[in-house]
Enzyme design. Structure first.
Site, short mmCIF file in Angstrom:
data_model
loop_
_atom_site.label_atom_id
_atom_site.label_comp_id
_atom_site.label_asym_id
_atom_site.label_seq_id
_atom_site.Cartn_x
_atom_site.Cartn_y
_atom_site.Cartn_z
N ASN A 1 0.93 0.41 5.91
CA ASN A 1 1.58 -0.15 4.52
C ASN A 1 2.41 -1.64 5.37
O ASN A 1 3.36 -1.22 5.91
CB ASN A 1 2.09 1.30 3.98
N ASP B 1 11.68 -8.83 -18.30
CA ASP B 1 10.92 -8.35 -17.09
C ASP B 1 11.72 -8.18 -15.89
O ASP B 1 12.37 -9.36 -15.74
CB ASP B 1 9.56 -9.14 -16.74
N ASP B 2 10.99 -7.19 -14.98
CA ASP B 2 12.14 -7.30 -13.75
C ASP B 2 11.72 -8.79 -13.11
O ASP B 2 12.37 -9.01 -11.97
CB ASP B 2 11.10 -6.38 -12.78
N THR C 1 7.52 -1.87 -16.19
CA THR C 1 8.93 -1.91 -14.98
C THR C 1 10.36 -1.76 -15.06
O THR C 1 11.03 -1.72 -14.93
CB THR C 1 8.24 -2.54 -14.00
N CYS D 1 0.41 -1.32 -0.23
CA CYS D 1 0.10 -0.12 0.07
C CYS D 1 0.37 1.62 -0.05
O CYS D 1 2.10 1.40 0.01
CB CYS D 1 -0.96 0.42 1.24
O1 LIG Z 1 4.32 -13.21 -13.20
P1 LIG Z 1 3.14 -12.40 -13.27
O2 LIG Z 1 2.24 -12.96 -12.22
O3 LIG Z 1 2.26 -11.98 -14.36
O4 LIG Z 1 4.60 -11.21 -12.29
C1 LIG Z 1 5.00 -10.90 -12.67
C2 LIG Z 1 4.36 -9.39 -13.37
O5 LIG Z 1 3.93 -9.00 -12.80
C3 LIG Z 1 4.45 -6.73 -12.76
O6 LIG Z 1 3.66 -5.97 -14.30
P2 LIG Z 1 2.39 -5.27 -13.59
O7 LIG Z 1 2.14 -5.36 -14.69
O8 LIG Z 1 2.44 -6.15 -12.20
O9 LIG Z 1 2.74 -3.47 -13.80
P3 LIG Z 1 4.09 -2.69 -14.68
O10 LIG Z 1 3.40 -2.08 -15.65
O11 LIG Z 1 4.72 -2.33 -13.76
O12 LIG Z 1 5.49 -3.75 -15.56
C4 LIG Z 1 5.81 -7.28 -13.23
O13 LIG Z 1 7.01 -5.98 -13.56
C5 LIG Z 1 5.84 -8.22 -13.95
O14 LIG Z 1 5.74 -7.97 -15.45
N1 LIG Z 2 0.01 -3.76 1.33
C1 LIG Z 2 -0.49 -3.44 2.17
O1 LIG Z 2 0.55 -2.91 3.45
C2 LIG Z 2 -1.44 -3.34 2.63
C3 LIG Z 2 -1.74 -3.52 4.36
C4 LIG Z 2 -3.30 -4.27 4.85
N2 LIG Z 2 -2.45 -5.39 5.45
C5 LIG Z 2 -3.90 -4.55 4.18
O2 LIG Z 2 -4.45 -5.20 3.68
O3 LIG Z 2 -4.94 -3.47 3.80
MG LIG Z 3 5.42 -5.71 -15.24
#
Ligand SMILES: O=P(O)(O)OC[C@H]1O[C@H](OP(=O)(O)OP(=O)(O)O)[C@H](O)[C@@H]1O
Ligand SMILES: NC(=O)CC[C@H](N)C(=O)O
Ligand SMILES: [Mg+2]
Length: 506
Positions: free
Chosen positions: A101, A365-366, A303, A2
């Site tokens: 958070n 990918d990240d 990302t 969060c």
């Molecule tokens: O293997 P998965 O379960 O698919 O998770 C990993 C993916 O999810 C995230 O992207 P996301 O679309 O959330 O955000 P971004 O646009 O910041 O990359 C991360 O950057 C990877 O691309």
């Molecule tokens: N991602 C978070 O930081 C979650 C905060 C809290 N544990 C909730 O579920 O609302």
């Molecule tokens: Mg991504």
């Protein structure tokens, strides 16, 4: 993950809180909320949705006052119901509002203790409501009507002794001020900023420095692990180390994925750390995979873009943005259910065929978490005409659940759990899969601030630093929060007890 923000100002803070939350939107897309205090009365607006959808002009008009806190939510405990949107409020002592958070790992025991010791009822399944009540109970023990900073620090110290897990917290105590504190490991980030005005100094605390810069404040420093900062309503700031044995061990996944690249967390530029990740991974490809006939490096937006660009530099290959991201679709990984996450990948990303046709591409990918993105994106690259599709991940294999504020509760949902890279490669149907080494990932971040000696890396190596996580804990978490247990979309709705300042929800 969060996002939280809190401001003690000299003028109305509603707009700055709103702006801060929009700059933290990437940390939570499920719900948003702001509470302000005006004339010793709390003003609240919170609901499910993005910041821009939750707050309309009429809500903003009602959020009056010179002190306030805000939250964007990505649930890691309880449900996605709007009843669990934050900030939470409790009326005794004084009236306290809190935004959190992170994730508590002993929430169940705490709830039981709260009932037995303090006769406190918790009405939601949110760990944050428990945290608020523990803090309230400890503040109540101070028995003083004229609350001082020392009283607040004493209460925070006792909170640290009872709660486990990850927490960055901001709370308002009506008629007194605002307190912000960070868990003794500093797992979740929290920064302090300041702005001098003709009426005196104003302070902000926020999850990421981007919310400090973007609201016109100046970054002062990160709040230390275990430290509490108290700002009285009239703007006096005091801080104190409240943990018995603080150690710094920030979550490495903030740098990999969660945080915005333009943020600094614990003096580490998130952007620079991602460039370093790209360099390390590029060097590994150059060293160990020189036989791969790669024509072009393509990031999977958004990302991984900074990472992929640096890899291309190291490999001396062209970098092409072969996928276009629909800017109106949010982050897929932080969506609450697998059905929604699956559908969103193709809605969010689309291939430019010219960059794929007849080429051997290296997609970057990240991270690969559930494999939702990688599997579909490889299919899309082939449909767009790629000859061979190699895949590289800037984070190592994610094998273990997370219990500190990232919604990865079930090992079985992780594509890397119990599998080696070759098997994962087959599942996502790549022609080659290259993962970053954990030591290289750590070095990539540490390089930016060598004073950080350790990182929270449990999703990669199963080492849970808080020392309270065992297999039976993980089994219980899995049973309670895996996708099937949550009904696929986690949309439990609204049997709630809410505090509203408006007559309806419109
Ligand atoms: O293997 P998965 O379960 O698919 O998770 C990993 C993916 O999810 C995230 O992207 P996301 O679309 O959330 O955000 P971004 O646009 O910041 O990359 C991360 O950057 C990877 O691309
Ligand atoms: N991602 C978070 O930081 C979650 C905060 C809290 N544990 C909730 O579920 O609302
Ligand atoms: Mg991504």
């Amino acid at each position: 993950m969060c996002g939280i923000v809190g401001i003690v100002g000299k003028d109305p803070v509603n707009q700055a809180l709103y702006d801060g939350l929009t700059m933290l939107q990437h940390r939570g897309q499920d719900a948003a909320g702001i509470m302000t205090v005006d004339n010793n009365t709390l003003r609240l607006r919170k609901a499910n949705g993005l910041v821009r959808d939750v707050f309309h002009t009429r809500h903003m008009h009602r959020l009056t006052g010179r002190i306030g806190i805000g939250h964007v939510r990505y649930p890691t405990a309880g449900s996605s119901s709007s009843a669990e949107a934050q900030p939470f409020y409790v009326n005794s002592p004084f009236g306290i509002a809190m935004a959190h958070n992170g994730n508590l790992t002993n929430a169940q025991e705490l709830q039981q203790q709260l009932f037995e010791k303090a006769r406190r009822h918790i009405n939601t399944t949110s760990d944050s409501e428990i945290l608020l009540n523990i803090f309230a109970h400890e503040l109540y023990q101070q028995e003083s009507l004229q609350l001082t900073a020392e009283d607040v620090f004493a209460a925070v110290s006792r909170v640290h002794r009872q709660i486990r897990g990850a927490y960055a917290v901001v709370a308002m105590i009506i008629g007194h001020g605002m307190v912000a504190f960070r868990d003794p490991w500093g797992i979740r980030p929290l920064v302090l900023g300041k702005r001098d005005t003709a009426k005196g100094p104003e302070y902000i605390v926020a999850s990421e420095s981007v919310a400090v810069d973007g609201t016109g404040f100046t970054y002062v420093r990160d709040i230390e692990p275990g430290e509490a900062v108290y700002i009285s309503e009239d703007g006096q700031l005091t801080s104190r180390q409240c943990a018995d044995n603080p150690q710094h061990c920030p979550c490495i996944f903030e740098y990999v994925y969660f945080a915005r690249p333009d943020s600094f967390i614990d003096k580490v530029s998130v952007y620079a750390s991602r460039v370093n990740m790209g360099r390390k991974l590029g060097e590994k490809v150059k060293r160990d995979y020189a036989h791969l006939d790669i024509d072009v490096v393509i990031p999977i937006p958004e990302t991984s873009c900074d990472i992929a660009l640096e890899m291309a530099n190291i490999l001396d290959l062209p970098y092409r943005q072969g996928f276009v991201k629909n800017r109106y679709i949010g982050r897929t990984f932080i969506m609450p259910g697998q059905t929604q996450r699956r559908k969103s990948v193709r809605r969010k990303l689309n291939a430019i065929s010219a960059e794929f046709r007849g080429k051997n591409v290296l997609l970057v990918d990240d991270s690969i978490v559930r494999g939702t993105t990688s599997e579909q994106i490889i299919e899309m690259a082939r449909e767009a005409g790629a000859k061979k599709v190699y895949f590289a991940s800037a984070a190592p294999e994610i094998r273990f659940p997370n219990v500190y504020g990232i919604d990865m509760p079930s090992a079985n949902e992780l594509i890397g759990h119990g599998r080696e890279a070759a098997e994962i490669n087959d599942l996502i149907k790549a022609d080659g899969l290259i993962y970053q080494e954990l030591d290289d990932l750590i070095a990539a971040v540490q390089e930016e601030n060598p004073a950080i000696e350790q990182f929270e890396t449990s999703v990669f190596n199963g080492k849970y630093i808080t020392g309270d996580i065992n297999q039976s804990y993980l089994d219980r978490l899995d049973a309670a929060r895996n996708d099937i247990a949550r009904g696929g979309d986690n949309s439990a709705e609204d049997a709630n007890l809410e505090l509203h300042n408006e007559l309806d929800d419109e």
